[in-house]
Design a protein around this motif. Sequence first.
Motif, short mmCIF file in Angstrom:
data_model
loop_
_atom_site.label_atom_id
_atom_site.label_comp_id
_atom_site.label_asym_id
_atom_site.label_seq_id
_atom_site.Cartn_x
_atom_site.Cartn_y
_atom_site.Cartn_z
N ASP A 273 -45.04 38.35 109.66
CA ASP A 273 -45.59 37.29 110.09
C ASP A 273 -45.31 36.21 108.79
O ASP A 273 -45.15 35.34 108.47
CB ASP A 273 -47.14 37.32 110.06
CG ASP A 273 -48.11 36.62 109.59
OD1 ASP A 273 -47.21 35.76 109.84
OD2 ASP A 273 -49.44 36.77 109.95
N ILE A 274 -45.44 37.21 106.95
CA ILE A 274 -45.01 36.17 105.78
C ILE A 274 -44.30 35.58 105.57
O ILE A 274 -43.44 34.09 105.27
CB ILE A 274 -45.18 37.06 104.47
CG1 ILE A 274 -47.30 37.76 105.07
CG2 ILE A 274 -45.40 36.64 103.46
CD1 ILE A 274 -47.12 38.79 103.84
N ASP A 275 -42.48 36.16 106.31
CA ASP A 275 -40.96 35.40 106.58
C ASP A 275 -41.64 34.04 106.93
O ASP A 275 -40.60 32.88 106.39
CB ASP A 275 -39.84 36.47 106.96
CG ASP A 275 -39.60 37.63 106.61
OD1 ASP A 275 -40.18 37.68 105.58
OD2 ASP A 275 -38.91 38.56 106.65
N GLU A 276 -42.28 34.09 107.72
CA GLU A 276 -42.22 32.88 108.90
C GLU A 276 -42.80 31.97 108.07
O GLU A 276 -42.67 30.84 107.61
CB GLU A 276 -43.04 32.58 110.56
CG GLU A 276 -42.06 33.51 110.92
CD GLU A 276 -42.81 33.98 112.25
OE1 GLU A 276 -43.99 33.42 112.71
OE2 GLU A 276 -43.00 34.91 113.15
N ARG A 277 -44.08 32.37 107.22
CA ARG A 277 -44.24 31.17 106.87
C ARG A 277 -44.27 30.86 104.80
O ARG A 277 -44.87 29.77 104.57
CB ARG A 277 -46.28 31.54 105.97
CG ARG A 277 -47.02 31.79 108.26
CD ARG A 277 -48.60 32.27 107.58
NE ARG A 277 -48.76 33.18 108.64
CZ ARG A 277 -50.38 33.57 108.86
NH1 ARG A 277 -50.85 32.67 107.34
NH2 ARG A 277 -50.68 34.42 109.32
N TRP A 278 -43.94 31.48 104.62
CA TRP A 278 -43.90 31.44 103.05
C TRP A 278 -42.79 31.70 102.25
O TRP A 278 -42.35 32.30 101.32
CB TRP A 278 -45.22 32.81 102.48
CG TRP A 278 -45.01 33.14 101.23
CD1 TRP A 278 -45.71 32.07 100.68
CD2 TRP A 278 -44.79 33.99 100.76
NE1 TRP A 278 -45.81 32.67 99.02
CE2 TRP A 278 -45.53 33.51 99.26
CE3 TRP A 278 -44.57 35.30 100.41
CZ2 TRP A 278 -45.36 34.57 98.36
CZ3 TRP A 278 -43.82 36.19 99.56
CH2 TRP A 278 -44.98 35.73 97.85
N GLY A 279 -41.78 32.61 102.89
CA GLY A 279 -39.99 33.07 102.86
C GLY A 279 -39.95 34.35 103.08
O GLY A 279 -40.77 35.29 103.04
N ARG A 280 -38.49 34.75 102.94
CA ARG A 280 -38.77 36.31 103.57
C ARG A 280 -39.16 36.97 101.81
O ARG A 280 -39.08 36.67 101.32
CB ARG A 280 -37.00 36.08 103.43
CG ARG A 280 -36.43 37.95 103.66
CD ARG A 280 -34.57 38.10 103.96
NE ARG A 280 -34.51 37.05 104.96
CZ ARG A 280 -33.44 37.74 105.03
NH1 ARG A 280 -32.51 38.15 104.83
NH2 ARG A 280 -33.38 37.01 106.62
N VAL A 281 -39.65 37.59 102.57
CA VAL A 281 -40.58 39.39 101.95
C VAL A 281 -39.10 39.94 101.32
O VAL A 281 -38.03 40.66 102.00
CB VAL A 281 -41.65 39.81 102.29
CG1 VAL A 281 -41.64 41.57 101.75
CG2 VAL A 281 -42.51 39.02 103.02
N THR B 93 -36.68 43.79 110.56
CA THR B 93 -36.14 42.82 111.51
C THR B 93 -35.61 41.90 110.40
O THR B 93 -35.98 40.94 110.02
CB THR B 93 -37.02 41.42 112.24
OG1 THR B 93 -37.97 42.19 113.15
CG2 THR B 93 -36.00 40.95 113.04
N GLY B 94 -34.35 41.90 110.34
CA GLY B 94 -33.14 41.33 108.93
C GLY B 94 -32.56 41.19 108.33
O GLY B 94 -32.00 41.29 107.63
N SER C 9 -41.35 37.72 97.42
CA SER C 9 -40.31 36.63 98.51
C SER C 9 -39.21 36.09 97.69
O SER C 9 -39.68 36.38 96.04
CB SER C 9 -41.22 35.60 99.06
OG SER C 9 -40.95 34.40 97.98
N TYR C 10 -38.56 36.08 98.12
CA TYR C 10 -36.86 35.43 97.66
C TYR C 10 -36.87 34.00 97.03
O TYR C 10 -36.12 34.38 96.29
CB TYR C 10 -35.91 35.10 98.84
CG TYR C 10 -34.62 34.47 98.95
CD1 TYR C 10 -34.30 33.37 98.70
CD2 TYR C 10 -34.07 35.96 97.75
CE1 TYR C 10 -32.82 33.20 98.54
CE2 TYR C 10 -32.41 35.34 97.80
CZ TYR C 10 -31.75 33.89 98.34
OH TYR C 10 -31.13 33.98 96.67
#
Length: 191
Positions: free
Chosen positions: A52-60, A80-81, A102-103
């Motif tokens: 959920d956070i990856d989609e909105r904010w960048g890869r955790v 995932t990924g 995040s990244y």
Amino acid sequence: MTTMLDRATPAAPDSTARLSLAPSGVRPGRLDGAWWPRSRDLLRELPALAADIDERWGRVTRITVNPAQWPVIPRRIPVTGHTVHAGWFSTEQDEHTIAVFSYAPLRLNLLVVPPETAAVDAARLMAEAAAPANTTAASDLIAAETGGGAQAPGSRSDFLPSAVAPSGGAGDAGVRADVARTRAASWPVPV
């Protein structure tokens, strides 16, 4: 405020995170929002939160938690990924928070609503934590919800993993030494 409370039965797959974040474009209060996991199993719970956070904010890329709330803290959690690196701080981090990095590099400080919290109480806690005007610490929000003087759900010291628990009566000094070793071996201290 973005709120995604799952209405599925407990037996349903844990495909979505129960997450509430401060509104975009608004400077958040003391917390950036709240997360209500279904259990105290990071391997099971973190993938949905990270997705959920990856989609909105960048890869955790990493998280930190307090071991008082998590019986097992794996060093790496597959999502995932990619893989999220996990660490813990017993005295430096409020026991009812998770710090998500995040990244980018960005950081979110989220209230962790205890899994056993009733839905109505969890929704109230999540809304308070995501409110831009919130200046209350995570443990204070939990304590207010549980009646103040009562011990917050899941805050018993017997939740400490054996690899983290102090030994031989060393008290918190043993935990602080483990934290220092973990910090030195893992990554720089979060700011």
